[in-house]
Design an enzyme around this catalytic site. Structure first.
Site, PDB file in Angstrom:
ATOM      1  N   GLY A  67       0.810  -1.215   0.000  1.00 52.00           N
ATOM      2  CA  GLY A  67       0.000   0.000   0.000  1.00 52.00           C
ATOM      3  C   GLY A  67       0.838   1.257   0.000  1.00 52.00           C
ATOM      4  O   GLY A  67       2.067   1.188   0.007  1.00 52.00           O
ATOM      5  N   SER A  68       0.166   2.393  -0.001  1.00 54.74           N
ATOM      6  CA  SER A  68       0.849   3.678  -0.071  1.00 54.74           C
ATOM      7  C   SER A  68       1.661   3.941   1.191  1.00 54.74           C
ATOM      8  O   SER A  68       1.319   3.442   2.256  1.00 54.74           O
ATOM      9  CB  SER A  68      -0.169   4.804  -0.230  1.00 54.74           C
ATOM     10  OG  SER A  68      -0.989   4.554  -1.322  1.00 54.74           O
ATOM     11  N   THR A  71       0.540   4.863   5.533  1.00 56.15           N
ATOM     12  CA  THR A  71      -0.818   4.441   5.856  1.00 56.15           C
ATOM     13  C   THR A  71      -0.851   3.500   7.057  1.00 56.15           C
ATOM     14  O   THR A  71      -1.907   2.991   7.408  1.00 56.15           O
ATOM     15  CB  THR A  71      -1.477   3.739   4.654  1.00 56.15           C
ATOM     16  OG1 THR A  71      -0.580   2.745   4.157  1.00 56.15           O
ATOM     17  CG2 THR A  71      -1.796   4.722   3.549  1.00 56.15           C
ATOM     18  N   GLY A  72       0.298   3.256   7.668  1.00 58.82           N
ATOM     19  CA  GLY A  72       0.308   2.506   8.922  1.00 58.82           C
ATOM     20  C   GLY A  72       0.937   1.128   8.854  1.00 58.82           C
ATOM     21  O   GLY A  72       0.719   0.316   9.756  1.00 58.82           O
ATOM     22  N   LYS A  73       1.751   0.870   7.843  1.00 57.42           N
ATOM     23  CA  LYS A  73       2.332  -0.469   7.738  1.00 57.42           C
ATOM     24  C   LYS A  73       3.306  -0.745   8.875  1.00 57.42           C
ATOM     25  O   LYS A  73       3.203  -1.770   9.545  1.00 57.42           O
ATOM     26  CB  LYS A  73       3.014  -0.623   6.372  1.00 57.42           C
ATOM     27  CG  LYS A  73       2.025  -0.510   5.211  1.00 57.42           C
ATOM     28  CD  LYS A  73       2.653  -0.836   3.884  1.00 57.42           C
ATOM     29  CE  LYS A  73       3.615   0.232   3.397  1.00 57.42           C
ATOM     30  NZ  LYS A  73       2.988   1.528   3.111  1.00 57.42           N
ATOM     31  N   SER A 520      -6.383  13.679 -19.658  1.00 59.24           N
ATOM     32  CA  SER A 520      -7.334  14.643 -19.132  1.00 59.24           C
ATOM     33  C   SER A 520      -7.383  15.903 -19.979  1.00 59.24           C
ATOM     34  O   SER A 520      -8.150  16.804 -19.706  1.00 59.24           O
ATOM     35  CB  SER A 520      -6.985  14.992 -17.707  1.00 59.24           C
ATOM     36  OG  SER A 520      -5.780  15.690 -17.685  1.00 59.24           O
ATOM     37  N   LYS A 563      -6.714  20.973  -9.960  1.00 56.71           N
ATOM     38  CA  LYS A 563      -6.788  21.691 -11.224  1.00 56.71           C
ATOM     39  C   LYS A 563      -7.633  22.954 -11.077  1.00 56.71           C
ATOM     40  O   LYS A 563      -7.274  24.025 -11.574  1.00 56.71           O
ATOM     41  CB  LYS A 563      -7.388  20.791 -12.310  1.00 56.71           C
ATOM     42  CG  LYS A 563      -6.429  19.690 -12.750  1.00 56.71           C
ATOM     43  CD  LYS A 563      -7.136  18.738 -13.686  1.00 56.71           C
ATOM     44  CE  LYS A 563      -6.186  17.673 -14.212  1.00 56.71           C
ATOM     45  NZ  LYS A 563      -6.904  16.660 -14.990  1.00 56.71           N
TER      46      LYS A 563
HETATM   47  P1  ADP Z   1       4.070   3.189   6.522  1.00 62.60           P
HETATM   48  O1  ADP Z   1       4.866   2.142   7.218  1.00 62.60           O
HETATM   49  O2  ADP Z   1       2.809   2.653   5.923  1.00 62.60           O
HETATM   50  O3  ADP Z   1       4.843   3.996   5.547  1.00 62.60           O
HETATM   51  P2  ADP Z   1       3.882   4.278   9.162  1.00 62.60           P
HETATM   52  O4  ADP Z   1       3.274   3.148   9.866  1.00 62.60           O
HETATM   53  O5  ADP Z   1       5.350   4.457   9.329  1.00 62.60           O
HETATM   54  O6  ADP Z   1       3.558   4.225   7.614  1.00 62.60           O
HETATM   55  O7  ADP Z   1       3.113   5.603   9.570  1.00 62.60           O
HETATM   56  C1  ADP Z   1       3.768   6.783   9.961  1.00 62.60           C
HETATM   57  C2  ADP Z   1       3.041   7.445  11.098  1.00 62.60           C
HETATM   58  O8  ADP Z   1       1.762   7.883  10.682  1.00 62.60           O
HETATM   59  C3  ADP Z   1       2.774   6.507  12.255  1.00 62.60           C
HETATM   60  O9  ADP Z   1       3.831   6.527  13.153  1.00 62.60           O
HETATM   61  C4  ADP Z   1       1.511   7.091  12.862  1.00 62.60           C
HETATM   62  O10 ADP Z   1       1.822   8.171  13.695  1.00 62.60           O
HETATM   63  C5  ADP Z   1       0.778   7.612  11.667  1.00 62.60           C
HETATM   64  N1  ADP Z   1      -0.155   6.633  11.119  1.00 62.60           N
HETATM   65  C6  ADP Z   1      -0.004   5.954   9.962  1.00 62.60           C
HETATM   66  N2  ADP Z   1      -1.052   5.174   9.720  1.00 62.60           N
HETATM   67  C7  ADP Z   1      -1.912   5.331  10.738  1.00 62.60           C
HETATM   68  C8  ADP Z   1      -3.195   4.783  11.052  1.00 62.60           C
HETATM   69  N3  ADP Z   1      -3.796   3.901  10.252  1.00 62.60           N
HETATM   70  N4  ADP Z   1      -3.787   5.188  12.197  1.00 62.60           N
HETATM   71  C9  ADP Z   1      -3.199   6.088  12.992  1.00 62.60           C
HETATM   72  N5  ADP Z   1      -2.000   6.643  12.745  1.00 62.60           N
HETATM   73  C10 ADP Z   1      -1.350   6.281  11.638  1.00 62.60           C
END
Ligand code: ADP
Length: 638
Positions: A67-68, A71-73, A520, A563
């Site tokens: 994923g992007s 996003t919380g990986k 576009s 845009k």
């Molecule tokens: P990734 O690994 O997907 O690049 P991270 O897990 O390192 O992203 O996310 C960076 C920060 O953004 C985390 O430390 C947290 O503070 C916040 N964050 C990211 N995703 C979430 C989520 N789903 N819910 C709450 N906070 C999030």
């Protein structure tokens, strides 16, 4: 899953005001919101990924998250380590092997025992050394005294004492090698280890043996003392997180696979010509759960065997980019602000209005009606910049103004470029924003992910010697050809001009300043061509974006919000967008009064708005109506 939003006891959720930005939360500031203890409960959205992490932690399975960024990986991977049992943690010791100095022995003991063992060895060595030096000094004294007394020889005494001293030193050399090397120490570990091996070089991932410049002669560091643990060893009984898994070189991926398969991996020197490469330890445990992450590309480029390993013994999960907007979600976003404030530790709490502004921004960044963005890292960046501004001003709370200022400050590189570009073009008067011109249309394009620019298109139609051709320059040639061929099908129906016998020249004024998306702009090209062909001028106080089908339908495109904002910044009054994109428009309040947005579904509507010069235009539209009447009538009825 226990991740509801809790507020301090005297604050409540007002059910009747659920539709407000805060989802009915009755708070004064983010300080009223409780931050959950467990990291897994802090994760917002990503329900699917969270379920999988909970399940995988219980079953000790590997997980692949695609994923992007942001996003919380890694957050979920860390959360997973907190869910693994702590009781199983181990310390790893490396001992000197008296039979073969190049194959140090490895012993595993329960966490906390490692330090005790090393201390005991040190204590023993200290006692032994004390005993030895005591003995040494006695012998030196005796020999020295004897030499002086009997032989009356001072020099002889000194030489004898020196020899004895060196002999003792040499003998005691071995004693250090008795002390084991505490390779992995989990004594202070409250939860299972979390090792982030993203971008790690081979040594950091797989362990290493340091080079020893003195390889003999009693000066060398014993080999077991030079052994260093890698990420795979430190992650034993915990989680090994590797983001951008595809950037790991293939050899490392292969070895990683071996470690996963065997559950143990010997440490050897990674640089081939160093003395460390001669050393290879007994196997060191590597019983970790692997969380591999990356974007879609990463999956294609990763070692297929490694991927099938994870797939076969674990889960794959795709991370969401956006989530549906609901009162409950917005309450969680308010909690997100509280979480980031708590994590940072120095930011002043956010007022309710400041939190609302962050939630608005989450809506805007989603780029999708009724959704909120899940790209939390960027959103967290905004929270921190806002808080820093408030802190620099010495305020107790972060206010709405601070968030607004932070938004202006924390523009992406592309946004800064695009703004700069708009300014420069204004200086050179390249952006025409008034009057009517034949064959010139203000198109709109997106740079990067989040910034728009006005991209004018000029068309010229000239009789051709042979069969007609579409002449365009640069990367957009193909798109121009396609747009012209689509529009020529429409032109054929209402016009006497046969475009297939003409040369159509298309110029994108100053494109090429970075990734301009092609598709576009196809209604822009079509409008410019029709204008040139029919010699009817186009309004320059307006811009347009949309993709064109063979039937003349205007199809949706990406990035409409950015845009439209670019058009407004460039001083234009009207902007045409595909009707299907109407719901994606989330422009900032400041632009709402500056620009009129006209959603359209057919090219005839585009021309109706864009062309100037009443009589000629009306006749053209009438002719168009006669062939594509249905679309226009629909609009008039609607
Ligand atoms: P990734 O690994 O997907 O690049 P991270 O897990 O390192 O992203 O996310 C960076 C920060 O953004 C985390 O430390 C947290 O503070 C916040 N964050 C990211 N995703 C979430 C989520 N789903 N819910 C709450 N906070 C999030």
């Amino acid at each position: 899953l226990g991740s509801e939003v809790h507020v301090n006891s005297d604050v409540e959720i007002n059910e009747e005001e659920e539709d407000t930005l805060l989802g009915g939360l009755q708070i004064d500031s983010s300080a009223d919101i409780q931050v959950p203890d467990r990291l897994v409960d802090q994760v917002i959205g990503q329900d699917h990924a969270r379920d999988i992490v909970l399940k995988a932690a219980k079953q000790r399975r590997h997980v692949m998250m695609i994923g992007s960024p942001g996003t919380g990986k890694s957050m979920l991977a860390k959360a997973m380590s907190q869910l693994l049992p702590k009781e199983e943690l181990q310390d790893v010791l490396v001992y000197h092997n008296p039979d073969d100095g190049n194959e140090p022995k490895v012993r595993t003991v329960p966490a906390g025992k490692g330090e005790q063992i090393v201390d005991a060895h040190k204590e023993e060595a200290r006692k032994r050394n004390q005993m030895r030096s005591f003995l040494m000094w006695i012998i030196i004294a005796v020999v020295f005294g004897y030499a002086i007394l009997i032989a009356q020889q001072l020099l002889l005494g000194i030489i004898a004492a020196g020899i004895i001293y060196l002999a003792f030193k040499y003998m005691s050399r071995g004693s250090d090698s008795m002390i084991p090397n505490l390779l992995v120490n989990n004594a202070d570990q409250q939860v299972a280890p979390f090792e982030d091996a993203t971008g790690a070089h081979a040594g950091a991932l797989l362990g290493d043996v340091r080079h020893d410049p003195f390889q003999s002669g009693g000066m060398e560091t014993p080999s077991h003392d030079r052994v260093e643990a890698g990420g795979i060893h430190k992650a034993n009984k915990g989680v090994l997180f590797v983001d951008e898994i595809n950037t790991l070189d293939i050899r490392s991926q292969q070895k990683l696979m071996t470690a996963i398969q065997e559950g143990e991996f010997s440490i050897t020197g990674q640089s081939e010509r160093s003395s460390g490469a001669m050393v290879q330890t007994e196997p060191v445990p590597t019983d970790f759960v692997m969380v591999a992450a990356g974007n879609l590309d990463a999956m294609e480029n990763m070692h297929p065997a490694l991927r099938s390993r994870i797939k076969g013994y674990g889960y794959e999960v795709y991370m969401d980019d956006t989530i549906e907007d609901s009162p409950e979600m917005r309450r969680k976003y308010a909690r997100f602000v509280a979480q980031e404030v708590a994590n940072d530790g120095r930011l002043p709490p956010f007022t309710d209005e400041a939190i609302e502004e962050i939630i608005l921004e989450a809506r805007r960044r989603a780029g999708r009606k009724g959704h909120l963005t899940l790209k939390f890292r960027d959103l967290g960046g905004l929270v921190r910049v806002s808080g820093d501004i408030a802190r620099a001003e010495g305020r107790e709370h972060t206010r709405r103004d601070d968030v607004l200022e932070a938004k202006a400050r924390s523009r992406s590189i592309e946004q800064q470029l695009a703004d700069d570009y708009i300014e420069r073009r204004k200086d050179y008067e390249l952006t025409v924003n008034e009057g009517d011109v034949v064959g010139r249309v203000n198109g709109l394009a997106v740079m990067g992910e989040d910034s728009g620019i006005v991209l004018p298109v000029m068309a010229e139609v000239a009789p051709s010697q042979g069969p007609g051709d579409v002449i365009a320059t640069g990367q957009l040639k193909e798109m121009a050809q396609e747009a012209v061929s689509n529009v020529s099908a429409i032109i054929k129906k209402f016009s006497d001009e046969d475009i297939s016998e003409k040369d159509v020249h298309i110029q994108f004024v100053q494109a090429g300043e970075g990734g301009v998306d092609g598709d576009s702009a196809s209604i822009t090209v079509a409008t410019a061509v029709i204008s040139a062909l029919e010699n009817i001028p186009v309004r320059q106080d307006m811009a347009m974006t949309g993709s064109l089908s063979v039937r003349g339908d205007v199809l949706p495109v990406g990035g409409v919000t950015h845009k439209i904002e670019a058009a407004a910044k460039s001083g234009l009054d009207t902007v045409i967008i595909p009707k299907a994109n109407e719901q994606d428009v989330m422009i900032e309040d400041e632009y709402k009064d500056q620009i009129e947005i006209v959603p359209v579904s057919h090219i005839s509507e585009v021309l109706d708005v864009a062309l100037a010069g009443e009589p000629a235009k009306d006749s053209l539209i009438d002719r168009l109506k006669s062939i594509t009447g249905s679309a226009l009538e629909q609009r008039e009825v609607g």
